[in-house]
Motif scaffolding. Structure first.
Motif, PDB file in Angstrom:
ATOM      1  N   UNK A  36      61.237 -27.586  -6.872  1.00 49.63           N
ATOM      2  CA  UNK A  36      61.857 -28.407  -5.829  1.00 49.63           C
ATOM      3  C   UNK A  36      63.249 -27.874  -5.492  1.00 49.63           C
ATOM      4  N   UNK A  37      63.970 -27.420  -6.491  1.00 45.86           N
ATOM      5  CA  UNK A  37      65.287 -26.829  -6.235  1.00 45.86           C
ATOM      6  C   UNK A  37      65.164 -25.580  -5.367  1.00 45.86           C
ATOM      7  N   UNK A  38      64.122 -24.791  -5.575  1.00 43.76           N
ATOM      8  CA  UNK A  38      63.896 -23.623  -4.724  1.00 43.76           C
ATOM      9  C   UNK A  38      63.588 -24.032  -3.284  1.00 43.76           C
ATOM     10  N   UNK A  39      62.803 -25.096  -3.124  1.00 45.83           N
ATOM     11  CA  UNK A  39      62.518 -25.585  -1.775  1.00 45.83           C
ATOM     12  C   UNK A  39      63.796 -26.086  -1.111  1.00 45.83           C
ATOM     13  N   UNK A  40      64.636 -26.765  -1.881  1.00 41.33           N
ATOM     14  CA  UNK A  40      65.916 -27.240  -1.360  1.00 41.33           C
ATOM     15  C   UNK A  40      66.798 -26.061  -0.961  1.00 41.33           C
ATOM     16  N   UNK A  41      66.824 -25.026  -1.771  1.00 44.78           N
ATOM     17  CA  UNK A  41      67.619 -23.834  -1.453  1.00 44.78           C
ATOM     18  C   UNK A  41      67.146 -23.210  -0.145  1.00 44.78           C
ATOM     19  N   UNK A  42      65.844 -23.162   0.045  1.00 38.11           N
ATOM     20  CA  UNK A  42      65.299 -22.602   1.288  1.00 38.11           C
ATOM     21  C   UNK A  42      65.712 -23.458   2.483  1.00 38.11           C
TER      22      UNK A  42
END
Length: 97
Positions: A36-42
């Motif tokens: 989820x943190x990676x999706x947020x970063x994107x």
């Protein structure tokens, strides 16, 4: 008016991601938290919030560092994705503003 609507939608998306991150963290689901943190970063990167994207990437790395046991292979794979995504931000941060 349109900018306000876009900002409102972006803020709601951020809140949704943050809620998921908190829930996964509290449940001990570090892999899902990192995803989820990676999706947020994107999301942040796509909307020009590079500093927020970098912070989300660092938080994903931290979540992975706290993982252990049989999930290490999955953590290593996700760590490699983070590392690949991190390079453009590092280059951008090195450039003077």
């Amino acid at each position: 008016m349109m900018v306000d609507l876009q900002q409102s939608i972006l803020n709601r998306a951020r809140q949704g991601y943050q809620k998921s991150i908190i829930n996964y963290r509290q449940g001990g689901y570090r892999q899902k938290e990192a995803d989820v943190l990676l999706m947020l970063a994107k999301l942040e990167s796509e909307h020009g919030a590079q500093e927020r994207a970098i912070l989300a990437l660092r938080a994903a790395e931290e979540a992975l560092a706290q993982m252990g046991g049989p999930k290490e292979g999955a953590a290593e794979s996700l760590s490699q994705r983070i590392e690949a995504g991190w390079k453009p931000y590092e280059e951008m941060r090195r450039k003077p503003r």
